[in-house]
Write an enzyme that holds these catalytic residues in place. Structure first.
Site, short mmCIF file in Angstrom:
data_model
loop_
_atom_site.label_atom_id
_atom_site.label_comp_id
_atom_site.label_asym_id
_atom_site.label_seq_id
_atom_site.Cartn_x
_atom_site.Cartn_y
_atom_site.Cartn_z
N GLU A 215 34.00 15.18 -10.59
CA GLU A 215 32.67 14.58 -10.53
C GLU A 215 32.62 13.48 -9.49
O GLU A 215 33.65 12.95 -9.08
CB GLU A 215 32.28 14.06 -11.91
CG GLU A 215 32.23 15.15 -12.98
CD GLU A 215 31.73 14.65 -14.32
OE1 GLU A 215 31.00 13.63 -14.36
OE2 GLU A 215 32.06 15.30 -15.35
N MET A 278 26.49 21.04 -17.33
CA MET A 278 26.50 19.81 -18.15
C MET A 278 25.07 19.36 -18.42
O MET A 278 24.60 18.33 -17.92
CB MET A 278 27.34 18.74 -17.46
CG MET A 278 28.80 19.12 -17.35
SD MET A 278 29.89 17.83 -16.69
CE MET A 278 29.43 17.87 -14.94
#
Length: 424
Positions: A215, A278
């Site tokens: 990320e 997500m």
């Protein structure tokens, strides 16, 4: 399966009687406290047994399963109160099967930290196809940061759940690190070391695949990240192992921001076997009060995702938590507390507050005033909101769902999942 919303004056006994089910089983499946306390607006998942067995002296979970042509894993799924264990008492009633009309079959993955309660992990594992201990981070030298995952792997295998190795750019401080991710993607000596240690870990611990979650990568690393995943994929496939990748919730290819820019949906999809979207954290610790995963926002991500990724490669992210915000909200100052869905119900009971439901966001919420006079706003998940999200898996033709995370008990997420799907 029916989802009941508690009305004023109702009790566990009156609700059970109205559906013709056993109140003790209804309470246990929904983790109703021993005193039977219910909050107005709280949900209860009602499932209707097709076949029930009363335990006799000398019987075991395995012998009962064999007698009915099923297996212990199915009995665990049908009896939350067993907690994924095999302790039985004479006379105990076990549901062998339900009258649920399933809408499909799907795979489910869940994430948990090594410090999860063994009892809580054991209770949830039978509802999961896969379980990923969170997480193997990356050292400054490109090696893996250690993870105490042995007990979790053993517990998963014992209950028929396949363990998946999780790799992220978390550092020793527990934070995602942009520079560490960039180093691995651009320095092939570091990358070689990391891949070597990944394979050593998978082989020594019995993982069935790898789940990668890099990320906060800058956009210029998008191609390098996809290439890294492609390299991993080719090597894993040669060993009969799979590769997944986690994706930030984008609604367009041009979406800006450090969380999104290096996650090229099409490029990453082509390099892996499956992806986790997500689809949560619209409501978050530093943000204003709102649903964690409002349904219109989730749908916007899904509608874009299926233009770039085959639906059968997608796991839908399912949140298993909520937030409690003190009011008034002041950006940069106010911090919400992350809470379990069960704790949200407890707060409503403690403050004698009726739970409300936002039909647009498809999420429950309420306000309460604490002992110091501060007003709070709480958003969380209940059976209704989880049902709305879980049904998207069948609607879009996804492979399944990924639950973030397993650390907080909430039986209703598993009651709804098992009521809707045959779990692979």
């Amino acid at each position: 399966m029916t989802i009941h919303v508690v009305r004023p004056g109702e009790t566990l006994d009156t609700i059970a009687a109205s559906y013709g089910v056993d109140p003790a089983q209804l309470g246990a499946a929904n983790e109703v406290p021993g005193d039977g306390a219910l909050a107005v607006g709280q949900t209860l998942v009602v499932r209707f047994p097709r076949q029930v067995h009363a335990v006799r002296p000398g019987e075991t979970l395995s012998s009962i399963a064999a007698a009915y042509g099923t297996d212990p894993r199915t009995l665990w799924q049908n009896n939350w109160a067993l907690g994924g264990g095999d302790a039985l008492t004479v006379g105990q009633l076990l549901v062998v099967s339900y009258l649920d009309e399933k809408i499909g079959a799907a795979a489910f993955n869940g994430y948990a930290y090594p410090f999860i309660s063994p009892q809580l992990l054991a209770a949830q594992l039978p509802y999961l196809t896969y379980m990923a201990p969170f997480t193997y981070g990356i050292s400054a030298g490109g090696g893996l940061l250690p993870l105490d995952d042995g007990a979790m792997i053993s517990a998963a295998i014992e209950r028929g759940t396949r363990p998946v190795m999780h790799l992220s750019t978390l550092t020793e401080s527990g934070q995602f690190d942009t520079e560490r991710g960039a180093a691995v993607l651009t320095d092939y000596a570091l990358q070689d070391r990391l891949i070597s240690e990944i394979f050593e870990t998978i082989q020594s611990k019995g993982y069935v695949g790898l789940d990668v979650d890099f990320e906060y990568l800058p956009g210029y690393l998008a191609a390098a990240y996809a290439a890294f995943l492609d390299r991993l994929h080719r090597m894993l496939r040669g060993q009969g192992l799979f590769l997944w990748a986690a994706l930030a919730p984008k609604t367009s290819a041009a979406q800006q921001g450090l969380l999104y820019e290096a996650h090229d949906y099409a490029g990453i999809s082509a390099a892996v076997d499956a992806v986790l979207l997500m689809t949560y954290e619209w409501g978050y610790t530093a943000g204003p009060p709102m649903a964690v995963a409002p349904l219109p926002s989730v749908r916007a991500v899904l509608d874009y995702a299926v233009t770039e990724i085959p639906a059968g490669k997608i796991f839908l992210g399912i949140p298993n938590y909520g937030y409690d915000w003190p009011l008034p909200f002041v950006r940069g100052t106010t911090r919400a507390q992350s809470i379990s869905n069960q704790r949200a119900i407890e707060l409503a009971l403690e403050h004698e507050i009726a739970i409300q439901y936002d039909e647009t966001a498809q999420s429950p919420f309420f306000h309460y005033t604490d002992s110091g006079g501060t007003v709070h706003e709480v958003w969380f998940e209940d059976a209704r909101s989880l049902d709305a999200k879980l049904r998207l898996i069948a609607e879009y033709g996804f492979q399944g769902g990924g639950v973030w995370n397993l650390m907080r008990p909430f039986s209703q997420i598993w009651q709804v999942t098992a009521g809707l799907y045959d779990i692979w």
